[in-house]
Design a protein around this motif. Structure first.
Motif, PDB file in Angstrom:
ATOM      1  N   ILE A 244       0.839  -1.204   0.000  1.00 19.85           N
ATOM      2  CA  ILE A 244       0.000   0.000   0.000  1.00 19.85           C
ATOM      3  C   ILE A 244       0.875   1.257   0.000  1.00 19.85           C
ATOM      4  O   ILE A 244       1.757   1.401   0.843  1.00 19.85           O
ATOM      5  N   ILE A 245       0.624   2.128  -0.960  1.00 15.40           N
ATOM      6  CA  ILE A 245       1.338   3.409  -0.984  1.00 15.40           C
ATOM      7  C   ILE A 245       0.429   4.406  -0.271  1.00 15.40           C
ATOM      8  O   ILE A 245      -0.452   5.023  -0.881  1.00 15.40           O
ATOM      9  N   TYR A 246       0.616   4.521   1.040  1.00 14.57           N
ATOM     10  CA  TYR A 246      -0.338   5.262   1.871  1.00 14.57           C
ATOM     11  C   TYR A 246      -0.586   6.706   1.425  1.00 14.57           C
ATOM     12  O   TYR A 246      -1.737   7.146   1.364  1.00 14.57           O
ATOM     13  N   PRO A 247       0.467   7.485   1.107  1.00 13.49           N
ATOM     14  CA  PRO A 247       0.210   8.892   0.746  1.00 13.49           C
ATOM     15  C   PRO A 247      -0.755   9.025  -0.429  1.00 13.49           C
ATOM     16  O   PRO A 247      -1.608   9.917  -0.446  1.00 13.49           O
ATOM     17  N   ASP A 248      -0.637   8.118  -1.408  1.00 17.12           N
ATOM     18  CA  ASP A 248      -1.538   8.163  -2.563  1.00 17.12           C
ATOM     19  C   ASP A 248      -2.991   8.055  -2.124  1.00 17.12           C
ATOM     20  O   ASP A 248      -3.867   8.804  -2.558  1.00 17.12           O
ATOM     21  N   TRP A 249      -3.245   7.063  -1.270  1.00 17.61           N
ATOM     22  CA  TRP A 249      -4.626   6.804  -0.840  1.00 17.61           C
ATOM     23  C   TRP A 249      -5.119   7.903   0.100  1.00 17.61           C
ATOM     24  O   TRP A 249      -6.296   8.270   0.060  1.00 17.61           O
ATOM     25  N   GLN A 250      -4.206   8.410   0.935  1.00 14.22           N
ATOM     26  CA  GLN A 250      -4.602   9.501   1.824  1.00 14.22           C
ATOM     27  C   GLN A 250      -5.019  10.714   1.011  1.00 14.22           C
ATOM     28  O   GLN A 250      -5.991  11.398   1.326  1.00 14.22           O
ATOM     29  N   MET A 251      -4.271  10.961  -0.072  1.00 16.13           N
ATOM     30  CA  MET A 251      -4.584  12.094  -0.911  1.00 16.13           C
ATOM     31  C   MET A 251      -5.952  11.941  -1.575  1.00 16.13           C
ATOM     32  O   MET A 251      -6.627  12.924  -1.848  1.00 16.13           O
ATOM     33  N   ARG A 252      -6.326  10.704  -1.823  1.00  9.93           N
ATOM     34  CA  ARG A 252      -7.634  10.463  -2.453  1.00  9.93           C
ATOM     35  C   ARG A 252      -8.755  10.409  -1.423  1.00  9.93           C
ATOM     36  O   ARG A 252      -9.893  10.101  -1.752  1.00  9.93           O
ATOM     37  N   GLY A 253      -8.415  10.715  -0.187  1.00 12.21           N
ATOM     38  CA  GLY A 253      -9.436  10.824   0.844  1.00 12.21           C
ATOM     39  C   GLY A 253      -9.899   9.488   1.405  1.00 12.21           C
ATOM     40  O   GLY A 253     -10.943   9.417   2.046  1.00 12.21           O
TER      41      GLY A 253
ATOM     42  N   TYR B 297      -8.077 -11.796   4.466  1.00 14.11           N
ATOM     43  CA  TYR B 297      -8.301 -10.377   4.199  1.00 14.11           C
ATOM     44  C   TYR B 297      -7.842  -9.531   5.365  1.00 14.11           C
ATOM     45  O   TYR B 297      -7.684 -10.015   6.493  1.00 14.11           O
ATOM     46  N   ARG B 298      -7.619  -8.255   5.063  1.00 15.61           N
ATOM     47  CA  ARG B 298      -7.254  -7.306   6.105  1.00 15.61           C
ATOM     48  C   ARG B 298      -8.034  -6.017   5.908  1.00 15.61           C
ATOM     49  O   ARG B 298      -8.249  -5.573   4.788  1.00 15.61           O
ATOM     50  N   LEU B 299      -8.438  -5.437   7.026  1.00 14.53           N
ATOM     51  CA  LEU B 299      -9.014  -4.095   7.002  1.00 14.53           C
ATOM     52  C   LEU B 299      -7.927  -3.144   7.489  1.00 14.53           C
ATOM     53  O   LEU B 299      -7.379  -3.334   8.586  1.00 14.53           O
ATOM     54  N   MET B 300      -7.598  -2.160   6.665  1.00 20.31           N
ATOM     55  CA  MET B 300      -6.490  -1.249   6.980  1.00 20.31           C
ATOM     56  C   MET B 300      -7.009   0.147   7.317  1.00 20.31           C
ATOM     57  O   MET B 300      -7.934   0.655   6.686  1.00 20.31           O
ATOM     58  N   ASP B 301      -6.408   0.745   8.335  1.00 21.47           N
ATOM     59  CA  ASP B 301      -6.624   2.151   8.640  1.00 21.47           C
ATOM     60  C   ASP B 301      -5.578   2.930   7.853  1.00 21.47           C
ATOM     61  O   ASP B 301      -4.386   2.845   8.142  1.00 21.47           O
ATOM     62  N   ILE B 302      -6.024   3.642   6.829  1.00 20.30           N
ATOM     63  CA  ILE B 302      -5.079   4.304   5.924  1.00 20.30           C
ATOM     64  C   ILE B 302      -4.387   5.487   6.611  1.00 20.30           C
ATOM     65  O   ILE B 302      -3.199   5.742   6.406  1.00 20.30           O
ATOM     66  N   ALA B 303      -5.121   6.200   7.459  1.00 17.77           N
ATOM     67  CA  ALA B 303      -4.512   7.349   8.137  1.00 17.77           C
ATOM     68  C   ALA B 303      -3.415   6.900   9.086  1.00 17.77           C
ATOM     69  O   ALA B 303      -2.313   7.448   9.092  1.00 17.77           O
ATOM     70  N   LYS B 304      -3.721   5.884   9.871  1.00 20.20           N
ATOM     71  CA  LYS B 304      -2.745   5.431  10.875  1.00 20.20           C
ATOM     72  C   LYS B 304      -1.802   4.367  10.342  1.00 20.20           C
ATOM     73  O   LYS B 304      -0.883   3.955  11.057  1.00 20.20           O
ATOM     74  N   GLN B 305      -2.063   3.900   9.150  1.00 20.27           N
ATOM     75  CA  GLN B 305      -1.249   2.839   8.541  1.00 20.27           C
ATOM     76  C   GLN B 305      -1.197   1.611   9.448  1.00 20.27           C
ATOM     77  O   GLN B 305      -0.145   1.042   9.717  1.00 20.27           O
ATOM     78  N   GLU B 306      -2.387   1.245   9.933  1.00 22.80           N
ATOM     79  CA  GLU B 306      -2.483   0.126  10.869  1.00 22.80           C
ATOM     80  C   GLU B 306      -3.431  -0.949  10.329  1.00 22.80           C
ATOM     81  O   GLU B 306      -4.331  -0.650   9.549  1.00 22.80           O
ATOM     82  N   ILE B 307      -3.197  -2.158  10.824  1.00 22.57           N
ATOM     83  CA  ILE B 307      -4.137  -3.244  10.506  1.00 22.57           C
ATOM     84  C   ILE B 307      -5.246  -3.241  11.553  1.00 22.57           C
ATOM     85  O   ILE B 307      -4.965  -3.330  12.754  1.00 22.57           O
TER      86      ILE B 307
END
Lengths: 167, 435
Positions: B87-96, B117-127
């Protein structure tokens, strides 16, 4: 002979007519009550009064106003005729089926239909018919005779029907 | 807050979102969600090797969450991550995007499918969730519903109802079928079919049986049918009419409406049909009983005050069996059902010539109308109390609809042919029941 034939024809026709306007899936049509005719010893078949269109006993429906359940005067003589007929034929029994129009809750309408059937039954038991000869039940809005969504259909469906056992 | 119901009923699915859009701030902590008018931006990435399966898992998860009205789907553009490291977090964060679902499927030699499967918190970069199940291909939809439940619960703090079932009556011509389907309308199967009407479906609290009223005896009779075996028995077939079954929360008793003593009165009967006891004693209509979640009282419809209104009465303690009137607005309030919190109830309120779903607080008596259609009936709560399934009519045809308990989201579900009516939302599956 011709007369008997034509009467038989009328009976048959009325039985058919009754069946077609009666979409409620009743198994026995009016024709079945023919079993009750021809009972007199003379051997000549007589017309079953329950299906003889000239006899008031062939009339079976009591209509009600919106939200009403009191049997109005215009149906009293018909209902009382059935009461007398049952009194004189204690081996017979009937079911009174209450109906409502389609507006409102299905279960509440079932209760309203029950109240209409009970109301017809009360007129008969007060006239001396045995309670055990009459079962009042309700179809609520589930078996409309008229299927339109308008006042004419609703009027037709606010109704209680008298059905003899086997009909 | 509210959420889901779902049906795609083999065909037309109309979603009417009264609210939409309102994107959240990009880096909002998704766990603080709880407001009403906000949707969680989530990206559900197709799982690795999923295209080889007969049934897409992520498609089901996506439509479950989407139909809840609580989520906004953000599609992937270029990167298709399957592992957190991809996951490239900044990309996804930028897309809201706030949350992301990633995973992989694997066909095992024995024909089973392994779903990770995994549910990811994109802001915190956590599983947030990491889970795996191995199932048969036939169970892929069920796995997806369970996944959607977990994701929903994690992100909203509420109970998910994607793994529940609904029951309803489908009428086609003069055929009436009692159907049981998944909460999204899939896997509908016929429990029983008649050429006579079926009404008033009621799920047993354990979800194994359905009580209903049918007319094949030329009068209303209450049957209880076991879903797994199809076995059914008449539990109330007394002289006169028998209707309006409602299970007690422990499943041992059923409140029924009988006319055997004259009028329509509420009785209590054991679920096997034994031990009849009268509950109401009035000269009025008393019908449509519904148990409180603690089983101590019932609410029901009665016209003892001159018009049909909702009343509440204690079930035990014969001494002071006084019924308390609950509804006062309007001249026609019927078909009550308790919220599982015991503090609110829904019913049908006649508003001029319209019949609409209303929700009322027992404490404050405050009433809120939730719908604005012409002929609504038979409202039924989802087991999380967030959605109400009900029957309504469009162009003279019976359809099912669902509205969130705050009235914000509404869906309509119909079939190609015939009418559907008398919906009843089943309980949570056993493995998820907390009570």
């Amino acid at each position: 002979m011709r007369k008997i034939l034509s009467i038989a024809l009328v009976v048959l026709l009325s039985a058919c007519a009754n069946k077609t306007i009666n979409p409620d899936g009743e198994e026995g049509s009016q024709a079945n009550t023919g079993a009750m005719s021809g009972e007199n010893a003379s051997g000549s078949p007589t017309v079953n009064p329950l299906v003889d269109p000239t006899n008031i006993l062939s009339k079976r429906s009591v209509y009600f106003e919106f939200d009403e359940y009191v049997v109005s005067d215009k149906y009293k003589s018909m209902v009382l005729s059935h009461a007398r007929y049952l009194r004189d034929n204690s081996n017979l029994s009937i079911r009174i089926q209450g109906n409502t129009d389609e507006r409102g809750s299905r279960e509440y309408n079932l209760a309203l239909g029950q109240r209409r059937a009970d109301s017809v039954k009360r007129v008969m038991t007060l006239a001396g018919t045995q309670d055990s000869q009459i079962e009042s039940v309700s179809y609520g809005e589930e078996k409309p005779r008229a299927v339109g969504h308008n006042e004419a259909s609703w009027t037709e469906n606010r109704r209680a029907d008298i059905r003899y056992q086997g009909e | 807050m509210w959420n889901s119901l779902h049906q795609s009923f083999s065909s037309i699915l109309v979603l009417i979102f009264c609210l939409f859009s309102s994107p959240l701030h990009a880096a909002l902590d998704i766990e603080i969600f709880g407001g009403g008018a906000s949707q969680i931006p989530i990206s559900i990435i197709p799982f690795a090797a999923e295209e080889r399966l007969a049934q897409s898992v992520t498609a089901v998860v996506r439509s479950d969450l989407q139909r809840s009205g609580l989520f906004r789907m953000v599609d992937s553009v270029s990167s298709i991550p399957h592992e957190p490291s991809e996951i490239i977090y900044p990309d996804w964060q930028m897309r809201g995007v706030n949350a992301m679902v990633i995973g992989a499927t694997r066909l095992l030699p024995n024909g089973q499918v392994e779903v990770r499967y995994r549910l990811m918190d994109i802001a915190k970069q956590e599983i947030l969730i990491s889970d795996m199940e191995t199932v048969s291909v036939k169970q892929l939809r069920a796995v997806a519903h369970r996944m959607a439940d977990s994701i929903y619960e994690k992100l909203t703090g509420d109970i998910g109802v994607f793994s529940t079932r609904i029951a309803y009556v489908a009428k086609q011509g003069n055929r009436y079928a009692l159907k049981v389907a998944d909460a999204d309308g899939f896997n509908a199967r016929t429990a029983i079919e008649y050429t006579e009407p079926i009404i008033s479906l009621a799920w047993s609290p354990d979800g194994t049986k359905i009580a209903y009223v049918s007319f094949e005896n030329k009068k209303p009779v209450i049957h209880v049918q076991t879903l797994a075996t199809g076995e059914r028995r008449a539990i109330a077939k007394f002289r006169g009419s028998n209707s309006a079954p409602a299970w007690s929360p422990d499943g041992k008793k059923i409140a029924v409406v009988l006319s055997k003593k004259g009028g329509s009165q509420i009785f209590l009967i054991n679920s096997d049909g034994s031990g009849l006891r009268r509950l109401t004693k009035s000269s009025s209509i008393d019908t449509e009983p519904n148990f409180s979640p603690d089983g101590k009282s019932i609410i029901f419809t009665s016209d003892r005050g001159g018009s049909p209104q909702i009343y509440r009465m204690a079930v035990a303690g014969s001494a002071s069996r006084v019924a308390e009137r609950l509804t006062f607005e309007g001249s026609y309030n019927v078909s009550p059902q308790y919220h599982h919190d015991g503090k609110n109830f829904i019913y049908i309120h006649r508003n001029d010539s319209q019949f609409n779903v209303a929700i009322q607080s027992l404490e404050t008596r405050q009433v809120q109308l939730l719908t604005d259609s012409a002929f609504d009936e038979s409202p039924s709560f989802a087991p999380n109390g967030k959605i109400i399934l009900y029957a309504t009519e469009i162009k003279g045809r019976g359809i099912l609809a669902a509205v969130s308990s705050d009235g914000r989201t509404r869906q309509e579900l119909s079939t190609q042919e015939g009418d559907i009516r008398e919906p009843a939302w089943g309980p949570l599956p056993k493995w998820r029941r907390k009570f």
